[in-house]
Design a protein around this motif. Sequence first.
Motif, short mmCIF file in Angstrom:
data_model
loop_
_atom_site.label_atom_id
_atom_site.label_comp_id
_atom_site.label_asym_id
_atom_site.label_seq_id
_atom_site.Cartn_x
_atom_site.Cartn_y
_atom_site.Cartn_z
N SER A 148 -3.51 38.57 -2.55
CA SER A 148 -3.34 38.31 -1.12
C SER A 148 -2.05 38.94 -0.59
CB SER A 148 -3.34 36.80 -0.85
OG SER A 148 -2.32 36.14 -1.58
N SER A 149 -0.99 38.93 -1.38
CA SER A 149 0.28 39.53 -0.95
C SER A 149 0.15 41.04 -0.79
CB SER A 149 1.39 39.21 -1.95
OG SER A 149 1.65 37.83 -2.02
N ALA A 150 -0.61 41.66 -1.69
CA ALA A 150 -0.77 43.12 -1.64
C ALA A 150 -1.38 43.57 -0.33
CB ALA A 150 -1.62 43.59 -2.82
N LYS A 151 -2.27 42.76 0.24
CA LYS A 151 -2.97 43.14 1.47
C LYS A 151 -2.36 42.49 2.71
CE LYS A 151 -6.71 41.59 -0.48
NZ LYS A 151 -8.09 41.15 -0.79
N SER A 152 -1.24 41.81 2.56
CA SER A 152 -0.70 40.98 3.65
C SER A 152 -0.26 41.80 4.86
CB SER A 152 0.47 40.15 3.12
OG SER A 152 1.49 40.98 2.59
N TYR A 166 4.41 46.59 0.02
CA TYR A 166 5.08 47.80 0.51
C TYR A 166 4.31 49.05 0.10
CZ TYR A 166 8.81 51.20 1.32
OH TYR A 166 9.54 52.28 1.76
N VAL A 167 3.95 49.14 -1.17
CA VAL A 167 3.28 50.34 -1.68
C VAL A 167 1.88 50.48 -1.10
CG1 VAL A 167 2.41 51.47 -3.77
CG2 VAL A 167 4.63 50.32 -3.82
N THR A 168 1.18 49.37 -0.92
CA THR A 168 -0.20 49.41 -0.42
C THR A 168 -0.28 49.99 0.98
OG1 THR A 168 -0.75 47.49 -1.77
CG2 THR A 168 -2.28 48.04 -0.02
N VAL A 169 0.77 49.81 1.79
CA VAL A 169 0.78 50.39 3.13
C VAL A 169 0.65 51.91 3.07
CG1 VAL A 169 2.20 50.75 5.19
CG2 VAL A 169 2.11 48.50 4.13
N PHE A 170 1.29 52.52 2.09
CA PHE A 170 1.30 53.98 1.99
C PHE A 170 0.23 54.51 1.04
CE2 PHE A 170 5.60 52.48 2.91
CZ PHE A 170 5.87 53.17 4.09
N VAL A 171 -0.18 53.69 0.07
CA VAL A 171 -1.21 54.11 -0.88
C VAL A 171 -2.30 53.05 -0.85
CG1 VAL A 171 -1.70 54.82 -3.25
CG2 VAL A 171 0.60 55.13 -2.31
N ARG A 172 -3.30 53.25 -0.01
CA ARG A 172 -4.32 52.22 0.20
C ARG A 172 -5.19 52.01 -1.04
NH1 ARG A 172 -4.52 51.55 5.90
NH2 ARG A 172 -2.41 52.04 6.56
N ASP A 173 -5.24 53.00 -1.94
CA ASP A 173 -6.06 52.87 -3.14
C ASP A 173 -5.55 51.77 -4.08
OD1 ASP A 173 -7.72 54.88 -2.32
OD2 ASP A 173 -6.62 56.45 -3.36
N ILE A 174 -4.29 51.36 -3.90
CA ILE A 174 -3.72 50.31 -4.75
C ILE A 174 -4.57 49.05 -4.67
CG2 ILE A 174 -1.75 48.76 -5.06
CD1 ILE A 174 -1.18 51.50 -6.08
N ASP A 175 -5.07 48.76 -3.48
CA ASP A 175 -5.88 47.56 -3.28
C ASP A 175 -7.13 47.58 -4.15
OD1 ASP A 175 -6.70 45.14 -2.19
OD2 ASP A 175 -7.83 46.14 -0.60
N ASN A 176 -7.75 48.75 -4.30
CA ASN A 176 -8.95 48.87 -5.13
C ASN A 176 -8.61 48.83 -6.62
OD1 ASN A 176 -10.58 49.19 -2.82
ND2 ASN A 176 -10.10 51.37 -2.75
N THR A 179 -7.81 45.27 -8.55
CA THR A 179 -8.88 44.44 -9.12
C THR A 179 -8.99 44.66 -10.63
OG1 THR A 179 -10.13 44.56 -7.05
CG2 THR A 179 -11.35 43.92 -9.02
N TYR A 180 -8.92 45.90 -11.05
CA TYR A 180 -9.06 46.22 -12.47
C TYR A 180 -7.77 45.92 -13.24
CZ TYR A 180 -13.08 48.63 -10.53
OH TYR A 180 -14.25 48.91 -9.86
N VAL A 181 -6.64 46.11 -12.58
CA VAL A 181 -5.36 45.80 -13.24
C VAL A 181 -5.25 44.31 -13.53
CG1 VAL A 181 -2.86 45.82 -12.98
CG2 VAL A 181 -4.19 47.79 -12.24
N THR A 182 -5.60 43.48 -12.55
CA THR A 182 -5.53 42.03 -12.77
C THR A 182 -6.52 41.59 -13.85
OG1 THR A 182 -7.06 41.73 -10.89
CG2 THR A 182 -4.71 41.47 -10.46
N ARG A 183 -7.66 42.25 -13.92
CA ARG A 183 -8.64 41.92 -14.96
C ARG A 183 -8.09 42.24 -16.35
NH1 ARG A 183 -14.40 44.39 -13.90
NH2 ARG A 183 -14.02 43.20 -11.99
#
Length: 260
Positions: A85-89, A164-174, A177-181
């Motif tokens: 949730s923080s990553a997409k905040s 912060y990073v997700t704002v500039f690199v939107r692929d982080i959000d996708n 999912t695999y990193v947390t797994r």
Amino acid sequence: MKTYLQEMLKRKDLLFYLVKSGLKAEHRNSYLGYFWWLLDPLLNVLVYYFLVVIILGRGDDVENYPLFLVIGLVVWRWISSAVNSSAKSILRYSSIINQVYLPKSIFPLSFTISQMFNFLFGLIVIAMFLAIYGVMPDWHIIYLPLLIVITVIFLMAVGFILAYVTVFVRDIDNILTYVTRIFFYASPIIWVGGRLPPEYSIFVDLNPIAIIVTAYRDILMNHTTPDFIGLGIITVVSIVAIIITLYHYSKNEHKIIKAL
């Protein structure tokens, strides 16, 4: 940096509002409402107990395995939900950010705090399992508030960085999912860390999530002192990461607005 922190303090009312609205929105359209905060960890325990014990035939060698499982799953639920949730905040509140100047770090911080309240409900479920299995916490329970604070600091650091990073690199959000797994299966959430072959023990020894989850079990279940050396390293590294990341927020707020 000092000015930026002062600006965050001025917006504390907004922070409280974001936390409150986030808690309300989480189960706003469900029939059971806030009861899901108790029911969700219970259902998770049932699913993984069926998978590990019934299907795979594991877990019998662990004393009070359902208790072992519920502590791991409740802590993991807090960590994973706060991270995701923080990553997409910032992206979630982009419409507000583009209209009014606000310290952008408030948004990942609000989600970190709101997920902490969810975890406190999870502690009720853990207390139920402790009572069922007759495991009463001893004096080590005094370490629990400190451990919660350490976990919050760790999640703040991760949340600030990812938001912060997700704002500039939107692929982080996708990718997240695999990193947390990977971290789920590389941490002793549903299995005992000692089961790993010696060459893979580094995944537990240097894994901050494994250290944190094990610390909760040490305090609540095993009646032992947690690994304060590992927890101390996590705390120091997290604080340094928070300071560095907040500095980047303060210097690059205009870049965040442009990226949105």
